[in-house]
Every structure is written in structure tokens, then in C-alpha cells.
Design an enzyme around this catalytic site. Sequence first.
Site, PDB file in Angstrom:
ATOM      1  N   GLY A 130       7.828   7.479  -2.851  1.00  0.00           N
ATOM      2  CA  GLY A 130       8.607   7.257  -1.465  1.00  0.00           C
ATOM      3  C   GLY A 130       9.162   5.833  -1.185  1.00  0.00           C
ATOM      4  O   GLY A 130       9.320   5.028  -2.149  1.00  0.00           O
ATOM      5  N   THR A 152       0.890  -1.307  -0.031  1.00  0.00           N
ATOM      6  CA  THR A 152      -0.055  -0.003  -0.048  1.00  0.00           C
ATOM      7  C   THR A 152       0.833   1.314   0.106  1.00  0.00           C
ATOM      8  O   THR A 152       2.038   1.193   0.394  1.00  0.00           O
ATOM      9  CB  THR A 152      -0.885   0.121   1.203  1.00  0.00           C
ATOM     10  N   TYR A 154       0.225  12.762  13.910  1.00  0.00           N
ATOM     11  CA  TYR A 154       0.974  11.814  13.446  1.00  0.00           C
ATOM     12  C   TYR A 154       1.659  11.009  14.393  1.00  0.00           C
ATOM     13  O   TYR A 154       1.648   9.536  14.221  1.00  0.00           O
ATOM     14  CB  TYR A 154       2.203  12.576  12.773  1.00  0.00           C
TER      15      TYR A 154
END
Length: 311
Positions: free
Chosen positions: A29, A24, A179
Site C-alpha cells: 500500500g 511502519t 475504524y
Amino acid sequence: MRNYPEDIAGVGDERLVGKTALVTGSTSGIGREIALSLGRLGAHVIVHGRDDDAGGGVVDRIDAGVNEGTAEFVAADFAEPEEVSALADATRRAVGDDGLDLLFNNAGGYFREARLTDLGVEYTFHVNHLAPYQLTAELLDDLADDARVITTSSEAHRGDRIDLDAVESVEEFSSWRAYQRSKLANAQFAAELGRRLRERDGREITSNSFHPGAIPGSGFLRDLPGPLSRVARALGRLPFATTPAEGAATAVYLAVADEPADATGRYFADRREKKPSTEAQDPRAQRRLWETSADLLGVDEPLPAPATDEI
């Protein structure tokens, strides 16, 4: 020496022909580097993201490789439970009776905006934790008997705890705390999944999480608050900054190497086991997160804890 993740991880000579992996968040990145690495090793890779063009580019790179790797792209927005379910269905069709060999819960990000998803859950927590929890739960019956589940966490998980009431509110919202909370949830989820698979499932499936490093080159850190973003840009000009390929190496190591084959419920960094925070190791916190995640999604609790389990 090539600077590929599989070479950094010491598994460049391994072959994954006949294996299927879902990665996923693999259109950019470290997810992209993981997907390309697995393709070079010969796996069939299910590439996931939201951008069709970016996904097609990764698929083309894998299909054009000199090895036997193949790929397909499935788009899904992780803030939408229906799209997560559609990704699980597409994966199920791709693996058939053979089962999914590798599941990389990597999609996620750092989001500045304070908002709730349609489920009434804070956006960062939903995308970074709740969606991977849902996806994994829906694919549990489709995992191969020796599958490996690898979840991207972060050292950012340290120094915080999860207030499960706060995930349904954006009052006093802090993007950095949100986060941190989500990365702590990733570590707790991977540990609890490993424990429940070991105690209740009977298959030799492993579940581990890892820290990929601070990767200015990935573009991710540009979304950090002002001072941290400036630091990230400065770090990106230094020779010791982690590259996306280096950040992906621990994930590839956990997926392919022999050494972590029996490790489960653990946390890794730089291809070595590392102790996460005390809160991440707390079995009570892990269990609360597991149960609350099912409640937030409105689903039955996957892999229920043993009735005699004490917390």
C-alpha cells in the site's frame, strides 16, 4: 512525468542521503510507496511489517536503486507491545547517535473481527492508535532535533467521537465505527504530540497527520462492509481513483518539502493543510486521549503537559 510520490509532491530533486526513516506498515500500500520513494531520494529506510518475504522485497527494491538509498527490514506485530518495543530497539541501534530523522506512523488497517488484544483493548484501536503512540513515546529521545513525525489518519475520522470506555470492550462492536474512532485518534494524537513537543521538548520536531485518499488499488478497502466494499471495487475502475503512489505523495511532501517544515499539530490532504473535524481539534479530547493511552499501556505519560496547562 514519472508517477512517483516524490514527483507528485514536487520534491523529486531533493536528496536524503545521510537521513534515516522508519516507515511502519511499509510492505504494501501507501507505506510501501513511501518507503520506495524515500529510498529513491537516498535515505536509509527501516521497513516494517509482519511478512518477512514482503519486507525483503521492499528492501531489495531500495538497495537495487540507482541512488544511494539503503534499507533494512524489521518485523513486528503491532498488537503485541513487546514487539513494538523490539522495533523501537532496532531503530535505536540503526540510528545510533545521529537520531531518527523521519518517523511515519502508517501501519494499520480495517478489521472486521470483534476482539480484544492481550491488553484488553479493542484490536483496531490498539493496532491503529495505541501501538503508534507507544512506538513514538519509546523513540522520543532518539528523534533528531529537526525530525518530522507523520501519522496516517483519514477523512473517515469525521462524524465520530472517541468513547474511551468503548475501547476496552467489543460489546455492540461496529468495524466501521472502530475504524473511524482509530483514525480520529490518529489526528488527535498527532496534534497533541505537536503541541507537547513545542511546549515541553525544546527541539524543532514537527508532528502532523494526513488523509491519503480512498485507495481501492491498495487492497485495503476490500475489507469494508459489503455495500462499501462493492462501491470501492467500482471506484477502482474509474480514472479518478487514488493510486497508492498518489496516496503516499502527501506523506512524502510532509517529510521532505520546505513548506511544511514549521507546521506542527496540523492535518493535511492533497499536500495542503485542511481543517479536521471539530472533535479532532478539541484540546480537551486530545489530552484525555494522550493520558488514557498511557494508562492503557501501563506506562508513564510521555511529555507530560505543563502543570499550568488549562483544559
